[in-house]
Design a protein around this motif. Sequence first.
Motif, PDB file in Angstrom:
ATOM      1  N   ILE A  58       6.392   8.903  -8.876  1.00  0.00           N
ATOM      2  CA  ILE A  58       5.841   7.564  -9.119  1.00  0.00           C
ATOM      3  C   ILE A  58       5.325   6.985  -7.809  1.00  0.00           C
ATOM      4  N   ASN A  59       4.023   6.723  -7.757  1.00  0.00           N
ATOM      5  CA  ASN A  59       3.414   6.080  -6.594  1.00  0.00           C
ATOM      6  C   ASN A  59       3.011   4.661  -6.982  1.00  0.00           C
ATOM      7  N   VAL A  60       3.619   3.675  -6.344  1.00  0.00           N
ATOM      8  CA  VAL A  60       3.317   2.270  -6.632  1.00  0.00           C
ATOM      9  C   VAL A  60       2.314   1.748  -5.614  1.00  0.00           C
ATOM     10  N   TYR A  61       1.335   1.002  -6.105  1.00  0.00           N
ATOM     11  CA  TYR A  61       0.330   0.380  -5.236  1.00  0.00           C
ATOM     12  C   TYR A  61       0.281  -1.118  -5.545  1.00  0.00           C
ATOM     13  N   ILE A  62       0.692  -1.939  -4.592  1.00  0.00           N
ATOM     14  CA  ILE A  62       0.639  -3.394  -4.761  1.00  0.00           C
ATOM     15  C   ILE A  62      -0.728  -3.848  -4.277  1.00  0.00           C
ATOM     16  N   ASP A  63      -1.616  -4.158  -5.225  1.00  0.00           N
ATOM     17  CA  ASP A  63      -2.996  -4.472  -4.884  1.00  0.00           C
ATOM     18  C   ASP A  63      -3.184  -5.926  -4.459  1.00  0.00           C
ATOM     19  N   GLY A  64      -2.381  -6.834  -5.000  1.00  0.00           N
ATOM     20  CA  GLY A  64      -2.520  -8.250  -4.676  1.00  0.00           C
ATOM     21  C   GLY A  64      -1.156  -8.913  -4.640  1.00  0.00           C
ATOM     22  N   LEU A  65      -0.813  -9.606  -5.745  1.00  0.00           N
ATOM     23  CA  LEU A  65       0.484 -10.288  -5.842  1.00  0.00           C
ATOM     24  C   LEU A  65       1.497  -9.411  -6.569  1.00  0.00           C
ATOM     25  N   CYS A  66       2.678  -9.353  -6.011  1.00  0.00           N
ATOM     26  CA  CYS A  66       3.803  -8.693  -6.679  1.00  0.00           C
ATOM     27  C   CYS A  66       4.969  -9.670  -6.579  1.00  0.00           C
ATOM     28  N   ALA A  67       5.219 -10.403  -7.671  1.00  0.00           N
ATOM     29  CA  ALA A  67       6.196 -11.486  -7.614  1.00  0.00           C
ATOM     30  C   ALA A  67       7.213 -11.376  -8.736  1.00  0.00           C
ATOM     31  N   SER A  68       8.377 -12.001  -8.489  1.00  0.00           N
ATOM     32  CA  SER A  68       9.415 -12.120  -9.501  1.00  0.00           C
ATOM     33  C   SER A  68       9.804 -10.747 -10.051  1.00  0.00           C
ATOM     34  N   ILE A  69       9.805 -10.579 -11.361  1.00  0.00           N
ATOM     35  CA  ILE A  69      10.281  -9.314 -11.949  1.00  0.00           C
ATOM     36  C   ILE A  69       9.333  -8.157 -11.658  1.00  0.00           C
ATOM     37  N   ALA A  70       8.084  -8.443 -11.276  1.00  0.00           N
ATOM     38  CA  ALA A  70       7.156  -7.365 -10.913  1.00  0.00           C
ATOM     39  C   ALA A  70       7.653  -6.613  -9.685  1.00  0.00           C
ATOM     40  N   THR A  71       8.420  -7.302  -8.808  1.00  0.00           N
ATOM     41  CA  THR A  71       8.967  -6.633  -7.624  1.00  0.00           C
ATOM     42  C   THR A  71      10.024  -5.604  -8.020  1.00  0.00           C
ATOM     43  N   ASP A 128       8.573   6.140  -6.021  1.00  0.00           N
ATOM     44  CA  ASP A 128       9.032   7.064  -4.981  1.00  0.00           C
ATOM     45  C   ASP A 128       8.345   6.701  -3.668  1.00  0.00           C
ATOM     46  N   THR A 129       7.098   6.243  -3.791  1.00  0.00           N
ATOM     47  CA  THR A 129       6.398   5.640  -2.664  1.00  0.00           C
ATOM     48  C   THR A 129       5.931   4.261  -3.129  1.00  0.00           C
ATOM     49  N   ILE A 130       5.991   3.282  -2.238  1.00  0.00           N
ATOM     50  CA  ILE A 130       5.558   1.921  -2.572  1.00  0.00           C
ATOM     51  C   ILE A 130       4.557   1.497  -1.509  1.00  0.00           C
ATOM     52  N   ASN A 131       3.302   1.463  -1.900  1.00  0.00           N
ATOM     53  CA  ASN A 131       2.212   1.145  -0.983  1.00  0.00           C
ATOM     54  C   ASN A 131       1.730  -0.272  -1.257  1.00  0.00           C
ATOM     55  N   MET A 132       1.493  -1.025  -0.198  1.00  0.00           N
ATOM     56  CA  MET A 132       1.079  -2.418  -0.357  1.00  0.00           C
ATOM     57  C   MET A 132      -0.178  -2.682   0.451  1.00  0.00           C
ATOM     58  N   SER A 133      -1.148  -3.331  -0.175  1.00  0.00           N
ATOM     59  CA  SER A 133      -2.359  -3.714   0.532  1.00  0.00           C
ATOM     60  C   SER A 133      -1.999  -4.632   1.693  1.00  0.00           C
ATOM     61  N   SER A 134      -2.746  -4.511   2.776  1.00  0.00           N
ATOM     62  CA  SER A 134      -2.478  -5.348   3.947  1.00  0.00           C
ATOM     63  C   SER A 134      -2.679  -6.831   3.649  1.00  0.00           C
ATOM     64  N   VAL A 135      -3.400  -7.143   2.565  1.00  0.00           N
ATOM     65  CA  VAL A 135      -3.613  -8.550   2.190  1.00  0.00           C
ATOM     66  C   VAL A 135      -2.766  -8.946   0.973  1.00  0.00           C
ATOM     67  N   GLY A 136      -1.821  -8.091   0.590  1.00  0.00           N
ATOM     68  CA  GLY A 136      -0.974  -8.380  -0.560  1.00  0.00           C
ATOM     69  C   GLY A 136       0.188  -9.305  -0.216  1.00  0.00           C
ATOM     70  N   GLY A 148      11.995  -3.066   4.118  1.00  0.00           N
ATOM     71  CA  GLY A 148      12.211  -1.912   3.258  1.00  0.00           C
ATOM     72  C   GLY A 148      11.779  -2.071   1.816  1.00  0.00           C
ATOM     73  N   PHE A 149      11.102  -3.158   1.467  1.00  0.00           N
ATOM     74  CA  PHE A 149      10.632  -3.326   0.090  1.00  0.00           C
ATOM     75  C   PHE A 149       9.479  -2.368  -0.225  1.00  0.00           C
ATOM     76  N   ILE A 150       8.753  -1.937   0.798  1.00  0.00           N
ATOM     77  CA  ILE A 150       7.653  -0.995   0.608  1.00  0.00           C
ATOM     78  C   ILE A 150       7.800   0.136   1.622  1.00  0.00           C
ATOM     79  N   THR A 151       7.028   1.199   1.408  1.00  0.00           N
ATOM     80  CA  THR A 151       7.102   2.346   2.317  1.00  0.00           C
ATOM     81  C   THR A 151       5.844   2.532   3.149  1.00  0.00           C
ATOM     82  N   ASN A 152       4.769   1.810   2.783  1.00  0.00           N
ATOM     83  CA  ASN A 152       3.507   2.009   3.500  1.00  0.00           C
ATOM     84  C   ASN A 152       2.586   0.813   3.305  1.00  0.00           C
ATOM     85  N   ILE A 153       1.765   0.519   4.323  1.00  0.00           N
ATOM     86  CA  ILE A 153       0.763  -0.535   4.245  1.00  0.00           C
ATOM     87  C   ILE A 153      -0.618   0.105   4.171  1.00  0.00           C
ATOM     88  N   GLU A 154      -1.397  -0.300   3.181  1.00  0.00           N
ATOM     89  CA  GLU A 154      -2.760   0.202   3.037  1.00  0.00           C
ATOM     90  C   GLU A 154      -3.753  -0.728   3.722  1.00  0.00           C
TER      91      GLU A 154
END
Length: 340
Positions: free
Chosen positions: A76-89, A96-104, A170-176
Motif C-alpha cells: 500500500i502506497n499512500v499519497y497525500i495530495d492536499g489535505l489529510c485531516a481527522s479520520i483520513a489521517t 507501507d509508504t506514506i508520501n506527502m506533497s510538500s504543499v500538503g 513519523g506520520f509520513i515516510t517521504n515528502i514529494e
Amino acid sequence: MAYLNLVNKKGNKAEILCYGIIGDGWWDDVSSDEIAKELQAFGELDEINLRINSPGGSVYAGCAIYSTLKRHPAKINVYIDGLCASIATVVAMAGDTINMSSVGSLMIHNPWTVMAGDSKELRDKAEILDKLKESIIEAYMTKVKVTKEELIAMMDKETTLTSSEALEKGFITNIEFKPTPMNLNYPIMNMYNQKHNIKTEDKEDKMAAEKMTMEKLKNESPELYNEIFNKGVMEERNRIKSLDDMTAYATGETANKIILSAKYTEPKEANNIALELMKAMKETPKKEPKTDPNAKEKSVIEKMLEDAKEVNEAGGKEKATTEEKLDNDINEIVNFANQL
C-alpha cells in the motif's frame, strides 16, 4: 452517488482516489463498503496506490477502510495530495509508504460528535468517544516517532502539521516535490572519489556520497580539503576581478548597480550580465563630446559603435532602422564581452 472507488487498474497495480468526505451515507464521497467491494472484485493485486485529499468524516467508515487496506496482501502506497485531516489521517496510516506533497497538510484531533439526551446518555457517548480515541491512537502509534503522551497532547489541542513536521514526527515516510537545495558537496565528492578511486555509478552510492560534509572531508583528507578551498577562493577572486574590469567600459549609475548586484547580491559571472549592461548603457543619455585635450580616451565599446557607423556610411548602404542598429550593436558588444 459519488463513491470514491478504484478508478484505475494496470496489471496487478490499482489506484484509489480518496477525495472528499469519508462515510457510508448517500451524501458522502468515500465509501468503505464500496472500496471493499471493488478490491474484492479486482482480485489479486501486488500494489495499491491510495491518493488522499480529504477533511475526514465518519470514524467508523475510516477505521473500516484502514482495516481493509491493512488486511490486503498488496503493498500500500499512500499519497497525500492536499489535505489529510481527522479520520483520513488514520486511513493514511495503512500505508507501507506514506508520501506527502510538500504543499500538503495533515491535521489530527480528538474524535467528536453532535449529540443530545439526558446526562446518562451524554456520559455514555463520552465514554464511546474516549474508546474511539484509543483506537485512533493505536493506528498512529504504528508509525509515529513521538511518545503516546506527546501524541495525546497534539490531539487535545488539534494540531496541523506541514509536510516537514509530519516527516519529523513519523506520520509520513517521504515528502514529494520538495525543492532540492544546491548541493555544493557533490562536485567536492567527485574530486574526493576520483582521488580515492571510489566508483559511484550506482544511484544509491551517489546519494550516500552526497552526504559527505566539508567538516568530514577536512578531517579525513586535509590535503584535498585545502586544495578545494584554495581553488574556490581563486575562482571567486577571478570572478570579482572580471566584474571589476567591466567597470572600465560600463559606466553610469545603472551599470554600477548591475555590477554590484552580480558581485554580492545575486552572484553572476561577468559574461552573464554583459547583455544587461549593454542595454543599460544604451538607455543612458549621451553626454556632450569632450573637448578637453586631456580627457580620458574613449572606451573600446564606444570605438566599436563609431567604427560600425562609419563603415555603414562609407559603404553607401541603406540606413538600418533604429531597432536593427540596436540589435547589431548589442550582438557585436556581447561577442566582445564574451571574449573577455
